[in-house]
Each structure stands twice: as C-alpha cells, then as structure tokens.
Design an enzyme around this catalytic site. Structure first.
Site, PDB file in Angstrom:
ATOM      1  CG  HIS A 144       2.321   1.424   4.018  1.00  0.00           C
ATOM      2  ND1 HIS A 144       1.555   1.415   5.165  1.00  0.00           N
ATOM      3  CD2 HIS A 144       1.516   1.885   3.030  1.00  0.00           C
ATOM      4  CE1 HIS A 144       0.336   1.845   4.871  1.00  0.00           C
ATOM      5  NE2 HIS A 144       0.286   2.142   3.581  1.00  0.00           N
ATOM      6  CG  ASP A 151       2.600   0.717   8.251  1.00  0.00           C
ATOM      7  OD1 ASP A 151       3.622   1.066   7.629  1.00  0.00           O
ATOM      8  OD2 ASP A 151       1.459   0.815   7.775  1.00  0.00           O
ATOM      9  CB  SER A 191      -1.825   4.698   3.953  1.00  0.00           C
ATOM     10  OG  SER A 191      -2.212   3.372   3.749  1.00  0.00           O
TER      11      SER A 191
END
Length: 125
Positions: free
Chosen positions: A13, A43, A120
């Site tokens: 992402h 992911d 992230s």
C-alpha cells in the site's frame, strides 16, 4: 534493505499506484527504485534500488521465530525520524481466515510490539 545489491521489502500500500518510487535512508539520501513485484493480499512489495552501490542490509535469522521471542518494530511514523517499539511474538502461522482472507494459509506473525500510524514499510525484527 534485504540484500547488498539493493533489494528492498516494503508494504504494497506504500507504493500502490506510484509513478515514481524512491527509497530514503537515515542520512537523507534518496535513491530511485523499480518495482519488482507485489502481493496485495499480504501487503508486500519488492523493490530494487537503481544503483551499483553495495548496501548494508538485514541479515536473516538462522532459526525460525518462536512464540515468546522478542520482536522489534522499526518505523518512520508521520515523517518523524526512526522509531522503535519492542514486544514479543505472541503467535505464529495464523490462518488467513482469521484476518478475512478466505481459505488460505499464511504464516502471519502476531506481536504486541506497537505499530503506530505511519509506520508502514518498516521491518519487524
């Protein structure tokens, strides 16, 4: 960075839909990278830094993680400099049914190390 020749693992992402990808380092150096592949279901994305430079990189453990092992989550939340949180591995080999992906067995690592918004792309070591 997972190899001396510049392969990098990040979250899918983070790079999804990007027209240009750059990898940033602690010394503020930025280097262009190309997308090698992605797995949106887990992911994950694999990048290759466009350079002939040799990079310091993470060395993988010789033993598999075990419940009770220490876990360190490293990140860069909200553009702040590196953050590190500490926890333990609390479970291994969760099935994907438990996270809403039907009929697939994935080897997720469950940890109580805090993952903050904006972390992230950082590793769990």
């Amino acid at each position: 960075v997972i190899s001396a020749d510049g392969f990098v693992v990040t979250n899918n992402h983070v790079i999804d839909g990007a027209s240009k990808i750059q990898v940033s380092f602690d010394d503020q150096e930025k280097m262009d990278a190309e997308l090698i592949g992605t797995d949106p279901r887990t992911d994950l994305a694999l990048l290759k830094i466009k350079s002939t430079k040799t990079f310091p990189h993470v060395k993988f453990a010789e033993k598999n993680a075990r419940v009770g092992d220490w876990a360190i989550a490293v990140g860069n939340p909200l553009g702040l400099n590196n953050t590190v949180t500490l926890g333990i591995v609390s479970n291994l080999s969760r099935s994907s049914n438990q996270v809403g992906i039907p009929e697939k067995r994935l080897d997720f690592i469950q940890t109580d190390a805090a993952i903050n918004p904006g972390n992230s792309g950082g590793p769990l070591l």
